[in-house]
Write an enzyme that holds these catalytic residues in place. Structure first.
Site, mmCIF file in Angstrom:
data_model
loop_
_atom_site.group_PDB
_atom_site.id
_atom_site.type_symbol
_atom_site.label_atom_id
_atom_site.label_comp_id
_atom_site.label_asym_id
_atom_site.label_seq_id
_atom_site.Cartn_x
_atom_site.Cartn_y
_atom_site.Cartn_z
ATOM 1 N N ASP A 56 2.015 2.079 3.754
ATOM 2 C CA ASP A 56 1.410 3.203 3.638
ATOM 3 C C ASP A 56 2.383 4.347 3.431
ATOM 4 O O ASP A 56 1.954 5.450 3.845
ATOM 5 C CB ASP A 56 0.269 3.541 4.556
ATOM 6 N N HIS A 93 2.456 4.470 -1.989
ATOM 7 C CA HIS A 93 1.611 5.324 -2.856
ATOM 8 C C HIS A 93 2.656 6.290 -3.598
ATOM 9 O O HIS A 93 3.729 6.424 -3.415
ATOM 10 C CB HIS A 93 0.871 6.160 -2.148
ATOM 11 N N HIS A 128 -9.242 1.297 -1.059
ATOM 12 C CA HIS A 128 -8.394 2.288 0.006
ATOM 13 C C HIS A 128 -9.276 3.446 0.234
ATOM 14 O O HIS A 128 -10.376 3.539 -0.417
ATOM 15 C CB HIS A 128 -7.482 2.643 -0.989
ATOM 16 N N GLU A 145 0.985 -1.196 0.050
ATOM 17 C CA GLU A 145 0.080 0.069 0.000
ATOM 18 C C GLU A 145 0.932 1.249 -0.084
ATOM 19 O O GLU A 145 0.789 1.954 1.033
ATOM 20 C CB GLU A 145 -0.929 -0.031 1.222
HETATM 21 ZN ZN ZN Z 1 -2.925 4.502 1.943
#
Ligand code: ZN
Length: 319
Positions: A282, A13, A159, A11
């Site tokens: 993340d 980005h 998400h 996850e």
């Molecule tokens: Zn995220």
């Protein structure tokens, strides 16, 4: 010395520069965060190396394509995916990707998913929160995306994004000034994405597409902790016959993104089994070292650790 398990994080980005021009204000992000989101090379790899992360599966951060109209987003998603694929191709041993989908045109989104997987080598797609009109992703209009994902045998990552303004107003308004994150990563995202999860199970989409695979982040957005109660309550009289627990445990995988809690991990393993849990950070909203440092001291045997670190992701994403 024992071989270090391969560490995959999924996850993680980036922001596409052209997609990002559609967002402004608070959503434009701080310059420091933007520098990381914009990078598909040295800066990203340096931070991966410092934390011992071998592979990032890269996806757009929220807000994303769901907030851009159909006419604009269909060609824009293609351009963004081509650019992302080029970034991955520069470091094929370190990067993989989830596609951007123009979900406001679901048929075009399904076609773009197929192109991204078969032509660009992407591993699935990520979708973010409610669409432009406030529709949840379980709405039948979006089912062509799930049909195609099932056919291609790739997962869709659900998400979070900012909740509906009506929800923010009714639930969080009193505390937003002092605690803006109450409406986002502290709580609002969790409620939003847990609701998406429950609705998706109840929608019947998994009966229609039995091969469909869904990933959620943040240790399953609290669903594993509440699974017994959701399942028991939905099987009381007055509810249509359903099998919430079985459907959830058969079709969902969860990641550790932004939720480095050993009690939450153990609970999730007890509810779903270790094969369903995937390490993630993340990044760059969360730094890498808190995630990898946490994993090092999780009290599990090395076989389970290797599964969470990367083997489960490798199997699910065919890495
Ligand atoms: Zn995220």
């Amino acid at each position: 010395m024992a071989k270090k398990p391969r560490v995959v994080a999924l996850e993680e980005h980036y922001w596409d520069a052209e997609v990002a021009t559609h967002f402004d204000g608070a959503e434009a992000r701080s310059p420091k965060l933007r520098a990381k989101l914009d990078d598909l090379g040295a800066l990203r790899i340096k931070e991966m190396d410092e934390a011992g992360i071998d592979i990032q599966v890269i996806s757009h951060g929220a807000p994303a394509m769901q907030r851009i109209d159909a006419v604009t987003s269909v060609p824009l998603a293609k351009r963004a995916n081509d650019r992302l694929a080029a970034g991955v191709a520069s470091h094929p041993d370190r990067f993989a990707a989830f596609a951007n989908l123009p979900i406001n045109d679901p048929k075009a989104a399904a076609d773009e998913l197929e192109r991204a997987v078969t032509k660009l080598g992407m591993k699935g797609a990520m979708v973010h929160g409610l669409n432009q009109e406030g529709l949840f992703i379980d709405d039948k209009r979006f089912w062509p995306i799930f049909e195609r994902a099932s056919k291609l045998d790739v997962p869709i990552y659900l998400h979070p994004a900012v909740p509906s303004p009506a929800v923010v107003n009714a639930y969080y308004k009193d505390y937003i000034k002092d605690y803006p994150n109450i409406a986002t990563s502290a709580w609002g995202y969790t409620v939003e994405t847990a609701t998406q999860t429950i609705r998706l199970v109840l929608s019947g989409v998994f009966d229609a597409y039995p091969g469909l695979k869904i990933i959620t982040g943040h240790m399953g957005e609290s669903i594993p902790f509440s699974l017994w109660r959701i399942n028991q309550s939905l099987s009381r009289g007055g509810n249509k016959p359903n099998n919430f627990r079985d459907v959830f445990c058969e079709h969902f995988w969860i990641t550790t993104s932004g939720n480095f809690s050993t009690p939450a991990l153990i609970c999730s393993m007890m509810e779903m089994g270790v094969d369903r849990i995937l390490f993630s950070v993340d990044w760059p909203f969360v730094d890498n070292p808190p995630g990898t440092d946490w994993m090092k001291q999780v009290p599990l045997g090395k076989e389970d650790m290797a599964k969470i670190y990367g083997e489960n992701a490798a199997r699910l994403l065919k890495l």
